[in-house]
Design a protein around this motif. Structure first.
Motif, PDB file in Angstrom:
ATOM      1  N   ALA A 170       0.796  -1.136  -0.065  1.00 53.33           N
ATOM      2  CA  ALA A 170      -0.021  -0.110   0.029  1.00 53.33           C
ATOM      3  C   ALA A 170       0.766   1.365   0.018  1.00 53.33           C
ATOM      4  N   SER A 171       2.008   1.126  -0.606  1.00 52.63           N
ATOM      5  CA  SER A 171       2.956   2.236  -0.618  1.00 52.63           C
ATOM      6  C   SER A 171       2.346   3.428  -1.661  1.00 52.63           C
ATOM      7  N   PRO A 172       2.660   4.644  -1.503  1.00 53.51           N
ATOM      8  CA  PRO A 172       2.230   5.787  -2.087  1.00 53.51           C
ATOM      9  C   PRO A 172       2.562   5.511  -3.650  1.00 53.51           C
ATOM     10  N   GLN A 173       3.877   5.044  -3.916  1.00 50.53           N
ATOM     11  CA  GLN A 173       4.035   4.715  -5.448  1.00 50.53           C
ATOM     12  C   GLN A 173       3.259   3.655  -5.898  1.00 50.53           C
ATOM     13  N   LEU A 174       2.655   2.730  -5.050  1.00 46.55           N
ATOM     14  CA  LEU A 174       2.102   1.578  -5.874  1.00 46.55           C
ATOM     15  C   LEU A 174       0.544   1.847  -5.892  1.00 46.55           C
ATOM     16  N   ARG A 175       0.047   2.838  -4.888  1.00 48.16           N
ATOM     17  CA  ARG A 175      -1.295   3.338  -5.270  1.00 48.16           C
ATOM     18  C   ARG A 175      -1.457   4.153  -6.368  1.00 48.16           C
ATOM     19  N   MET A 176      -0.338   5.063  -6.555  1.00 46.10           N
ATOM     20  CA  MET A 176      -0.375   5.701  -7.624  1.00 46.10           C
ATOM     21  C   MET A 176      -0.329   5.107  -8.849  1.00 46.10           C
ATOM     22  N   LEU A 177       0.471   4.096  -8.970  1.00 45.40           N
ATOM     23  CA  LEU A 177       0.788   2.949 -10.176  1.00 45.40           C
ATOM     24  C   LEU A 177      -0.635   2.628 -10.569  1.00 45.40           C
ATOM     25  N   LYS A 178      -1.277   2.017  -9.302  1.00 49.57           N
ATOM     26  CA  LYS A 178      -2.503   1.214  -9.612  1.00 49.57           C
ATOM     27  C   LYS A 178      -3.610   2.164 -10.400  1.00 49.57           C
ATOM     28  N   ALA A 179      -3.631   3.316  -9.550  1.00 47.56           N
ATOM     29  CA  ALA A 179      -4.689   4.450 -10.084  1.00 47.56           C
ATOM     30  C   ALA A 179      -4.560   4.901 -11.453  1.00 47.56           C
ATOM     31  N   TRP A 180      -3.102   4.827 -11.838  1.00 51.97           N
ATOM     32  CA  TRP A 180      -2.877   5.485 -13.203  1.00 51.97           C
ATOM     33  C   TRP A 180      -2.912   4.133 -14.302  1.00 51.97           C
TER      34      TRP A 180
END
Lengths: 257, 382
Positions: A170-180
């Protein structure tokens, strides 16, 4: 002993190796990308050796050339860095620039662990697509041991490698990548990634696959393998080779209307 | 089959150019300068000193240089190495000799051709092995593939003729098995792994613990104590309080935050060491693994607690294969989860992890056995 039908080009300092038909390059290129603390060839065990010696005796593997890409884990800070590394090679291979011996029109992407996040990043970062039609030229996408929701192990690596941040659950990078990914997939589409997870995988696990869905992915497949072993063939009859065959098989012809 | 049958000159040139700039290649200037073949004009260890002339009848080099080198390269078990410059020079020499062994492995697997590297390797190896002090250093510390390399580049007769003590080593070099084109790919995969190891800070931290200390014997370093304490005590107390400042306790416990970090890094390196070598071992399955085993004899021997003394392997160091079997620690390292006794139940991944680790240890045991056979090592207990 007969001469091999393939040439093997190795650039150890560039983390790059290429297995190409000796007489004439194949029309399509399969691209392998390793994961966290992996290396461009060793990650895949005996696979490069097997492909060099016998790919041409194992259809559909004979219709493809192969490139193994790598990066130093300490040199990448985020998935975007890995995506750029991949995009750079795809652009060169598409244009037929040296050291590639042919201009490739179709690509199969195969990643392991962190490398799969680099592939996901490339799919949705259209600014990196060279050619601009890259998504249309993708034949298949195969993600081995993809961190669907990061890895608990990342906590351990964060002292050493900055990219560990991308792998924290649930890291910010991972969350951003998933939303992207979710937002990019709708308008653009790419071949449905085939996701293989390992029942014995203690690095990224498999249980999050029931809870976290990435846009476009095929339902995750679960094999009785560990994180490292899942990409190391034991011979021609084994799981990773089966996935490779599926990844490189000709696409079914659409039924006539 | 000759490598030139499947390796084009262009590809070989590209490989050599890449190898020359690989970040893990030795960079130590001390050995490079001291052993560069050049006219011997001025005494002195660096820059203008030529070991070749010093030992093979050259007239321009004064004796003290050779004597100085002999002192610098003495066996550390006879007189510990305390001088920093000497330690750096020895490390540089070790890296150079290791690199030459790696080149022999590359030649043996057809990754490069002898024609492509002959001049450079011949000159370098001749300069090194014609130097009495270096010759003795090689005999003392064991670099078995150098004798094979000497034979390959056509230096064996000259060396054997000059120094009868070398004849048994040169005579023991086995005949080369037939070369298959695919061997170069296996070697490239090994090189890829090796390059990654050399740049992996966790693995390097563990290898520092493996390396034989050349300073006077005494208390193990704090990092060694911390790691061994961690391995010995996991998981009962320490892992549970991992996030708390560790207390200063009896010998063997981590004594500070930096120590703790290093111990954890080294412990992670230990796991990667086992996994990495097991992977390398698997890569060469189905081939004659003799050269690989000879190349890895030193670190693998050190892993099992053996220090190389010429043809002897003395059991004087810690046996990490025994220290490292704490499955709870592996569980922690692999999952990042603090061990709970309940996790040892039937559904725990602990068993899988332990099985996987033991499989790696098994591969290392095989590797060590072949290394002993390939290098003629005799194990000696203290």
């Amino acid at each position: 002993m007969s001469l091999p039908t393939r040439d093997f080009l190795d650039r150890t300092a560039d983390h790059w190796a290429y297995i190409v038909r000796r007489e004439q390059p194949a029309p399509s290129l399969a691209v392998f990308l390793h994961g966290y603390t992996g290396d461009y060839l060793g990650t895949w065990g005996r696979l490069p050796h097997m492909l060099y010696e016998e790919a041409d005796a194992h259809p559909p593997l004979d219709d493809w050339d192969y490139v193994f890409l790598g990066y130093r884990t300490g040199s990448v800070e985020c998935c975007l860095d890995i995506a750029r590394r991949l995009a750079t090679e795809l652009a060169k291979a598409h244009a037929g620039q040296a050291p590639y011996r042919g201009a490739y029109a179709r690509f199969a992407l195969l990643g392991h662990s962190l490398g799969t996040l680099g592939i996901r990043q490339l799919l949705c970062a259209s600014v990196l697509h060279t050619p601009a039609t890259l998504l249309e030229q993708l034949h298949s996408i195969t993600l081995f041991g993809t961190p669907v929701n990061g890895s608990p192990l990342a906590r351990f690596g964060q002292w050493v490698y900055p990219v560990s941040d991308a792998l924290r659950p649930a890291s910010p990078q991972l969350r951003m990548l998933k939303a992207w990914t979710d937002s990019s997939y709708q308008p653009r589409r790419w071949p449905a990634p085939r996701v293989m997870l390992g029942l014995e995988d203690q690095v990224v696990g498999h249980k999050f696959a029931d809870l976290v869905n990435w846009a476009g992915d095929e339902p995750a497949r679960l094999e009785s393998l560990g994180h490292s072993a899942m990409v190391k063939p034991t011979g021609w009859d084994c799981t990773v080779v089966d996935y490779l065959r599926q990844a490189l098989a000709p696409l079914p012809v659409p039924a006539a209307q | 089959m000759s490598p030139s049958a499947f390796l084009s000159p262009d590809e070989e040139q590209a490989r050599l150019a890449q190898l020359a700039v690989a970040p893990w290649r030795p960079t130590g200037p001390a050995v490079g300068e001291a052993f560069a073949p050049q006219p011997a004009t001025t005494p002195g260890l660096k820059g203008h000193w030529s070991p070749l002339a010093a030992t093979s009848g050259g007239s321009a080099v004064a004796g003290p240089s050779a004597a100085l080198l002999q002192r610098w390269l003495r066996p550390h078990w006879e007189a510990p190495v305390t001088d920093l410059a000497q330690a750096r020079f020895r490390q540089s020499l070790h890296e150079t000799l290791t690199d030459l062994q790696l080149q022999e492995l590359a030649l043996a697997n057809g990754y490069v051709t002898l024609a492509g590297v002959h001049t450079a390797v011949y000159e370098q190896l001749r300069a090194l092995l014609s130097t009495t002090a270096v010759q003795q250093y090689v005999l003392d510390y064991g670099y078995p593939l150098l004798w094979q390399l000497a034979k390959r580049v056509g230096l064996a007769d000259e060396l054997a003729g000059r120094d009868p003590a070398l004849r048994p080593m040169l005579a023991a070099v086995p005949d080369q098995p037939p070369l298959a084109p695919g061997n170069q790919v296996r070697f490239a995969s090994f090189l890829s792994l090796y390059g990654q190891w050399q740049q992996d800070s966790a693995l390097q931290a563990f290898e520092q613990l493996l390396a034989e200390p050349e300073q006077p014997a005494g208390q193990p370093s704090e990092a060694v104590q911390a790691l061994r304490g961690l391995l010995g005590r996991a998981p009962a107390d320490w892992l549970r309080t991992f996030s708390l400042p560790p207390e200063t306790g009896p010998a063997g416990e981590p004594t500070g935050a930096a120590d703790t970090a290093l111990a954890l890094q080294a412990a992670s390196g230990l796991v990667r060491f086992v996994e990495g070598l097991a992977n390398a071992w698997q890569l060469f399955a189905g081939t004659d693994r003799t050269e690989l085993a000879a190349f890895l004899a030193r670190p693998v021997g050190a892993f099992f607690g053996y220090r190389l003394r010429g043809q002897q392997a003395l059991h004087t160091g810690p046996d990490w294969s025994e220290e490292a079997v704490a499955p709870e620690l592996l569980f922690y390292l692999t999952t990042g989860t603090v061990f709970e006794p309940v996790a040892a139940g039937a559904e725990s991944p602990l068993r899988e992890l332990t099985t996987h680790y033991h499989a790696g240890l098994h591969a290392l045991t095989e590797l060590w056995a072949l290394a002993q056979q390939a290098t003629g090592l005799q194990l000696t207990e203290p």
